[in-house]
Design an enzyme around this catalytic site. Sequence first.
Site, PDB file in Angstrom:
ATOM      1  CG  HIS A 136     -11.398  23.346   7.810  1.00 48.74           C
ATOM      2  ND1 HIS A 136     -10.369  22.941   8.633  1.00 48.74           N
ATOM      3  CD2 HIS A 136     -12.533  23.132   8.499  1.00 48.74           C
ATOM      4  CE1 HIS A 136     -10.872  22.479   9.764  1.00 48.74           C
ATOM      5  NE2 HIS A 136     -12.177  22.589   9.707  1.00 48.74           N
ATOM      6  CE  LYS A 149       9.861 -14.790  -9.923  1.00 52.86           C
ATOM      7  NZ  LYS A 149       9.892 -15.401 -11.273  1.00 52.86           N
ATOM      8  CD  GLU A 198      -7.615  23.515   6.239  1.00 57.38           C
ATOM      9  OE1 GLU A 198      -7.826  24.746   6.321  1.00 57.38           O
ATOM     10  OE2 GLU A 198      -8.044  22.692   7.075  1.00 57.38           O
ATOM     11  CB  CYS A 252     -11.778  24.741  12.637  1.00 56.60           C
ATOM     12  SG  CYS A 252     -13.482  24.166  12.713  1.00 56.60           S
ATOM     13  CG  LEU A 253     -10.063  23.241  18.700  1.00 54.42           C
ATOM     14  CD1 LEU A 253     -11.382  23.408  19.443  1.00 54.42           C
ATOM     15  CD2 LEU A 253      -9.488  21.852  19.000  1.00 54.42           C
ATOM     16  CB  SER A 277      -0.927  -0.027   1.212  1.00 53.88           C
ATOM     17  OG  SER A 277      -0.159  -0.093   2.377  1.00 53.88           O
TER      18      SER A 277
HETATM   19  N1  GLN Z   1     -14.261  20.678  17.718  1.00 55.10           N
HETATM   20  C1  GLN Z   1     -14.638  21.926  17.164  1.00 55.10           C
HETATM   21  C2  GLN Z   1     -16.081  21.944  16.689  1.00 55.10           C
HETATM   22  O1  GLN Z   1     -16.676  20.924  16.493  1.00 55.10           O
HETATM   23  C3  GLN Z   1     -13.712  22.340  16.021  1.00 55.10           C
HETATM   24  C4  GLN Z   1     -13.825  21.446  14.851  1.00 55.10           C
HETATM   25  C5  GLN Z   1     -12.677  21.623  13.896  1.00 55.10           C
HETATM   26  O2  GLN Z   1     -11.636  22.165  14.246  1.00 55.10           O
HETATM   27  N2  GLN Z   1     -12.800  21.123  12.693  1.00 55.10           N
HETATM   28  O3  GLN Z   1     -16.645  23.009  16.515  1.00 55.10           O
END
Ligand code: GLN
Length: 547
Positions: free
Chosen positions: A519, A188, A521, A380-381, A13
């Site tokens: 996000h 092989k 990214e 996000c977080l 893999s």
């Molecule tokens: N845990 C946080 C939430 O649910 C952030 C989620 C995250 O960073 N993708 O809001």
Amino acid sequence: MARYIFITGGVVSSLGKGLTSAALGALLQARGYSVRLRKLDPYLNVDPGTMSPFEHGEVFVTDDGAETDLDLGHYERFTGVAARNTDSVSSGRIYSTVLEKERRGDYLGKTIQVIPHVTNQIKDFIDIGNDEVDFMLCEIGGTVGDIEALPFFEAIRQFSQDKPRGQCVFMHLTLIPFLAAAGELKTKPTQHSVKELRSIGIAPDILVCRSEHIIPEKERDKIALFCNVRTDSVIPAYDLKSIYEAPMAYHNVGLDQAVLDAFSISDAPEPDLTRWHDVEERINNAEGCVRVAIVGKYVQLSDAYKSIAEALTHGGMANRVRVKVEWVDAEIFDDDDAATHLAGFHAILVPGGFGERGTEGKIRAAQFAREHKVPYLGICLGMQMAVVEAARNVAGIADAGSEEFDFESGKKRFTPVIYHLKEWVQGNYTVKRKQSDDKGGTMRLGAYSATLAEGSNVARIYGTTDIEERHRHRYEVDVKYREALESKGLKFSGMSPDGMLPEIVEWTDHPWFIGVQFHPELKSKPFAPSPIFADFIRAAKDMERMV
Ligand code: GLN
């Protein structure tokens, strides 16, 4: 007429099937063809949304809110074609659909079997109709011989028979190991892997052979002879300095030509590879190096933050600078001084995550960046923790925290500046959720618009005040703390169009401190870097010049 290319793997893999598929997609595009890429995963999870990033790497989210395999990220980064919900499927999803149909009585009393019911369901998933694209590239996860992948192999075999002759091509990736003791490359394992494939009725048209050493002509002939493919369809794949060199490297060894030959296409336009020349030129002519710390929880496995690492690379390309990413475990400074671990970095990034573990460290990282004027990007977080930091240390809410952590521990310890969102608007309808809902597929997922404040740092960065980015979270910054935080300088510079959900925060008296609920990214590409990442690296470069 859509043509189908099936990509399978053998021997071991992690050969880079996803990357090869993506690079081939890019090469076909360069010849003026339209492409779409799909991934079929043999595991039994319904989707990767519930899988630990430690096990499976990042969850890639599409615009239409599907939680998919990270290979779809590669597909998008190389082709720019936005992946869709329908581009990723697992055995789990196939079986659960078949079982739902069975419960509904759709099969009219028939005995449900792998062939034809499961294989038909897989074939329905693969078929894209005739008009949408020129080429559909379908990658089968796992390795030939895996028990759970068998229905997929059987389905693609049948599929190629259902279609008119010449509409499907099979491409198989293998490994040619080098035996140091014998001083030889060994063919092989490839022969065995092709034998395995042929025993289930699939004869590969093209072999892509990963090797750490040059494969001499003699060995290519041998592979061709024993595996029943043409010599010019034995394509060597060597290790590359950067994954973005793959399209050019594959073109140079004739992969796209081999594919066209396999379809007997003789009038294909010459490829326009300007985009990939430019990408290569930027990689090879980077000057200087910026050091970026990613303070996260899943740092042992860099695939857990795959898109972030790639977006940072794209940001580097945009600024012609190398980006050196260093992974810092957030738990190190849960009770240690952040400065000892973070001094000397030109920028700090705190990515997304779930659960309380490591969050005090993330809060310390945000505080360090704010106080020391180091460029900070919270995703996000990472944004939520920057808001908690501001609430605790600047706005005087000493016990500020996230409802996520209280829910997890079952204790009421925090003032929830980050709260659980129970109702929101998606397009034309209202989504409702409870905190106790199932874990899978129940977050605020996919693309949502945000309105940016005129004159803000982010409006400058995006060059517009209306943006759309992808989301994956349950919790939100509570807008009721807006005034308290803005009066201290943490501006809510991006909001959902209805003004209810904070999407972006930034410190106004800081050279570059931005937290985003989404996000960015996920939409970044080497030839079209995310504006946020490009400007973050620009700020890091300024920092590097200063020190
Ligand atoms: N845990 C946080 C939430 O649910 C952030 C989620 C995250 O960073 N993708 O809001």
